[in-house]
Motif scaffolding. Structure first.
Motif, PDB file in Angstrom:
ATOM      1  N   GLN A  54      -7.990  -2.543  25.345  1.00 51.12           N
ATOM      2  CA  GLN A  54      -6.688  -2.409  25.997  1.00 51.12           C
ATOM      3  C   GLN A  54      -6.832  -1.403  27.132  1.00 51.12           C
ATOM      4  O   GLN A  54      -7.717  -0.547  27.105  1.00 51.12           O
ATOM      5  CB  GLN A  54      -5.625  -1.917  25.021  1.00 51.12           C
ATOM      6  CG  GLN A  54      -5.265  -2.913  23.929  1.00 51.12           C
ATOM      7  CD  GLN A  54      -4.219  -2.353  22.987  1.00 51.12           C
ATOM      8  OE1 GLN A  54      -4.413  -1.312  22.370  1.00 51.12           O
ATOM      9  NE2 GLN A  54      -3.095  -3.046  22.870  1.00 51.12           N
ATOM     10  N   SER A  55      -5.947  -1.508  28.118  1.00 59.38           N
ATOM     11  CA  SER A  55      -6.071  -0.601  29.253  1.00 59.38           C
ATOM     12  C   SER A  55      -4.712  -0.262  29.846  1.00 59.38           C
ATOM     13  O   SER A  55      -3.757  -1.021  29.713  1.00 59.38           O
ATOM     14  CB  SER A  55      -6.954  -1.221  30.348  1.00 59.38           C
ATOM     15  OG  SER A  55      -6.309  -2.334  30.934  1.00 59.38           O
ATOM     16  N   VAL A  56      -4.670   0.889  30.494  1.00 58.08           N
ATOM     17  CA  VAL A  56      -3.495   1.319  31.246  1.00 58.08           C
ATOM     18  C   VAL A  56      -3.940   1.571  32.675  1.00 58.08           C
ATOM     19  O   VAL A  56      -4.795   2.419  32.925  1.00 58.08           O
ATOM     20  CB  VAL A  56      -2.870   2.600  30.654  1.00 58.08           C
ATOM     21  CG1 VAL A  56      -1.677   3.045  31.494  1.00 58.08           C
ATOM     22  CG2 VAL A  56      -2.456   2.379  29.203  1.00 58.08           C
ATOM     23  N   VAL A 111       5.510  -1.671  33.044  1.00 59.04           N
ATOM     24  CA  VAL A 111       5.494  -0.301  33.566  1.00 59.04           C
ATOM     25  C   VAL A 111       5.917   0.700  32.491  1.00 59.04           C
ATOM     26  O   VAL A 111       6.906   0.486  31.775  1.00 59.04           O
ATOM     27  CB  VAL A 111       6.398  -0.169  34.803  1.00 59.04           C
ATOM     28  CG1 VAL A 111       6.307   1.246  35.374  1.00 59.04           C
ATOM     29  CG2 VAL A 111       5.993  -1.186  35.871  1.00 59.04           C
ATOM     30  N   ARG A 112       5.162   1.826  32.414  1.00 61.54           N
ATOM     31  CA  ARG A 112       5.438   2.856  31.413  1.00 61.54           C
ATOM     32  C   ARG A 112       5.744   4.226  32.022  1.00 61.54           C
ATOM     33  O   ARG A 112       6.165   5.133  31.308  1.00 61.54           O
ATOM     34  CB  ARG A 112       4.235   3.029  30.486  1.00 61.54           C
ATOM     35  CG  ARG A 112       3.838   1.789  29.722  1.00 61.54           C
ATOM     36  CD  ARG A 112       4.870   1.418  28.665  1.00 61.54           C
ATOM     37  NE  ARG A 112       4.348   0.386  27.782  1.00 61.54           N
ATOM     38  CZ  ARG A 112       4.437  -0.915  28.009  1.00 61.54           C
ATOM     39  NH1 ARG A 112       5.066  -1.346  29.111  1.00 61.54           N
ATOM     40  NH2 ARG A 112       3.924  -1.799  27.163  1.00 61.54           N
ATOM     41  N   TYR A 288       1.652   5.410  25.485  1.00 64.18           N
ATOM     42  CA  TYR A 288       1.926   4.347  26.455  1.00 64.18           C
ATOM     43  C   TYR A 288       2.615   3.131  25.835  1.00 64.18           C
ATOM     44  O   TYR A 288       2.763   2.104  26.507  1.00 64.18           O
ATOM     45  CB  TYR A 288       0.630   3.921  27.137  1.00 64.18           C
ATOM     46  CG  TYR A 288       0.034   4.975  28.034  1.00 64.18           C
ATOM     47  CD1 TYR A 288       0.565   5.238  29.296  1.00 64.18           C
ATOM     48  CD2 TYR A 288      -1.060   5.738  27.620  1.00 64.18           C
ATOM     49  CE1 TYR A 288       0.023   6.200  30.126  1.00 64.18           C
ATOM     50  CE2 TYR A 288      -1.609   6.716  28.435  1.00 64.18           C
ATOM     51  CZ  TYR A 288      -1.067   6.946  29.689  1.00 64.18           C
ATOM     52  OH  TYR A 288      -1.597   7.903  30.503  1.00 64.18           O
ATOM     53  N   ALA A 289       3.008   3.247  24.567  1.00 65.96           N
ATOM     54  CA  ALA A 289       3.706   2.149  23.882  1.00 65.96           C
ATOM     55  C   ALA A 289       2.934   0.848  23.995  1.00 65.96           C
ATOM     56  O   ALA A 289       3.473  -0.194  24.421  1.00 65.96           O
ATOM     57  CB  ALA A 289       5.127   1.992  24.430  1.00 65.96           C
ATOM     58  N   LEU A 290       1.668   0.876  23.611  1.00 63.22           N
ATOM     59  CA  LEU A 290       0.820  -0.308  23.645  1.00 63.22           C
ATOM     60  C   LEU A 290       0.955  -1.084  22.342  1.00 63.22           C
ATOM     61  O   LEU A 290       1.180  -0.497  21.283  1.00 63.22           O
ATOM     62  CB  LEU A 290      -0.643   0.093  23.849  1.00 63.22           C
ATOM     63  CG  LEU A 290      -0.946   0.962  25.070  1.00 63.22           C
ATOM     64  CD1 LEU A 290      -2.437   1.262  25.131  1.00 63.22           C
ATOM     65  CD2 LEU A 290      -0.495   0.280  26.356  1.00 63.22           C
ATOM     66  N   PRO A 291       0.819  -2.381  22.397  1.00 70.05           N
ATOM     67  CA  PRO A 291       0.941  -3.177  21.172  1.00 70.05           C
ATOM     68  C   PRO A 291      -0.222  -2.935  20.228  1.00 70.05           C
ATOM     69  O   PRO A 291      -1.351  -2.669  20.668  1.00 70.05           O
ATOM     70  CB  PRO A 291       0.956  -4.619  21.680  1.00 70.05           C
ATOM     71  CG  PRO A 291       0.234  -4.554  23.007  1.00 70.05           C
ATOM     72  CD  PRO A 291       0.571  -3.217  23.589  1.00 70.05           C
TER      73      PRO A 291
END
Length: 293
Positions: A54-56, A111-112, A288-291
């Motif tokens: 996963q990435s931001v 967007v976070r 970052y509220a990632l799943p």
């Protein structure tokens, strides 16, 4: 390995004149090898080679008048490929209309948060901001406070000499999460430099609304230095703990001196095994509220 990359850029040269035009001094040194497009397929290949799942994406200095276009393009990439998992955009936070821009960006669910680079250094090559104390600007502060209503975080990029002002900002908006970029941007191991960095980091870590990214430790050494990475990791985890610290890369900048598997290996060796789950996945997922995967 289930690693989260909490910091990366995908570049399009045509959108960034500083990449496509004449060489401009940059904090990370000469960059001729990366004066080209760095698009999602290449990033995915780099990321997966290092075990990243996963990435931001963190804003890559598109012109400010294209701030909405940047996140629109990234949202399209996300819908097409699943990458990036989330996005941190940018807006001119010194402008009275910044909130309007951010509300427009907020229409894209990927967007976070936002970043506007504030780092200023006595060495002109290390500067981005026009002055060291821009965090005191009242318009800037109002715009940062508005992040609370958006549910967004702010990526905080400052040098140790600016950390007192940064702490005042963090204290003023306790319901906004701040993510300290590059573990506070330690430039070298000189005694005076380290003392200032330690004092600033300890103060920022005292605020529960600050998290830290273990990123960018080749920015000033301009090489992969496992000893420097280990020093920064040990000190930073001592202040923030694994629950407020996360690994990330600064690709493609770090392609100037390393490949991603080597970078990941250096950080995994530097972080104690019991902290791996938090530092390499859980903290970034929460911040970052990632799943979940």
């Amino acid at each position: 390995m289930n690693t989260v990359d909490a910091h990366h850029h995908v570049w399009r040269v045509k959108d960034m004149p500083w990449l496509s035009g004449p060489m401009v001094p940059r904090i990370f040194g000469p960059y001729e090898p990366i004066k080209r497009d760095y698009l999602i397929d290449e990033y995915i290949a780099d990321a997966t080679s290092g075990g990243i799942t996963q990435s931001v994406y963190v804003q890559a200095n598109w012109p400010l008048d294209q701030a909405v276009a940047e996140v629109r393009w990234l949202n399209e990439l996300h819908e097409e490929t699943g990458w990036p998992t989330a996005v941190v955009g940018c807006a001119d936070l010194f402008s009275p209309d910044a909130v309007d821009v951010m509300k427009e960006q907020a229409e894209f669910p990927v967007v976070r948060g936002t970043r506007l680079q504030l780092h200023w250094h006595e060495n002109e090559e290390f500067r981005f901001a026009v002055a060291p104390d821009r965090m005191k600007d009242p318009v800037f502060r109002r715009n940062v406070a508005a992040l609370e209503d958006l549910g967004w975080l702010f990526e905080l990029q400052v040098f140790p000499g600016q950390m007192a002002d940064a702490a005042d900002l963090v204290e003023a908006v306790p319901d906004v999460t701040f993510v300290l970029v590059h573990a506070g941007m330690l430039t070298d191991r000189a005694d005076e430099t380290v003392r200032e960095w330690r004092a600033g980091m300890a103060r920022l870590a005292s605020y529960p609304n600050v998290a830290v990214k273990l990123t960018g430790q080749g920015t000033f050494t301009r090489r992969l230095d496992p000893d420097f990475i280990a020093f920064v990791a040990t000190e930073t985890l001592g202040w923030f703990g694994a629950e407020r610290a996360m690994f990330g890369t600064n690709f493609p900048v770090e392609k100037l001196w390393t490949d991603l598997p080597s970078l990941v290996a250096a950080w995994r060796a530097a972080v104690p095994e019991p902290d791996h789950a938090a530092v390499f996945a859980d903290t970034a997922r929460r911040v970052y509220a990632l799943p979940e995967q």
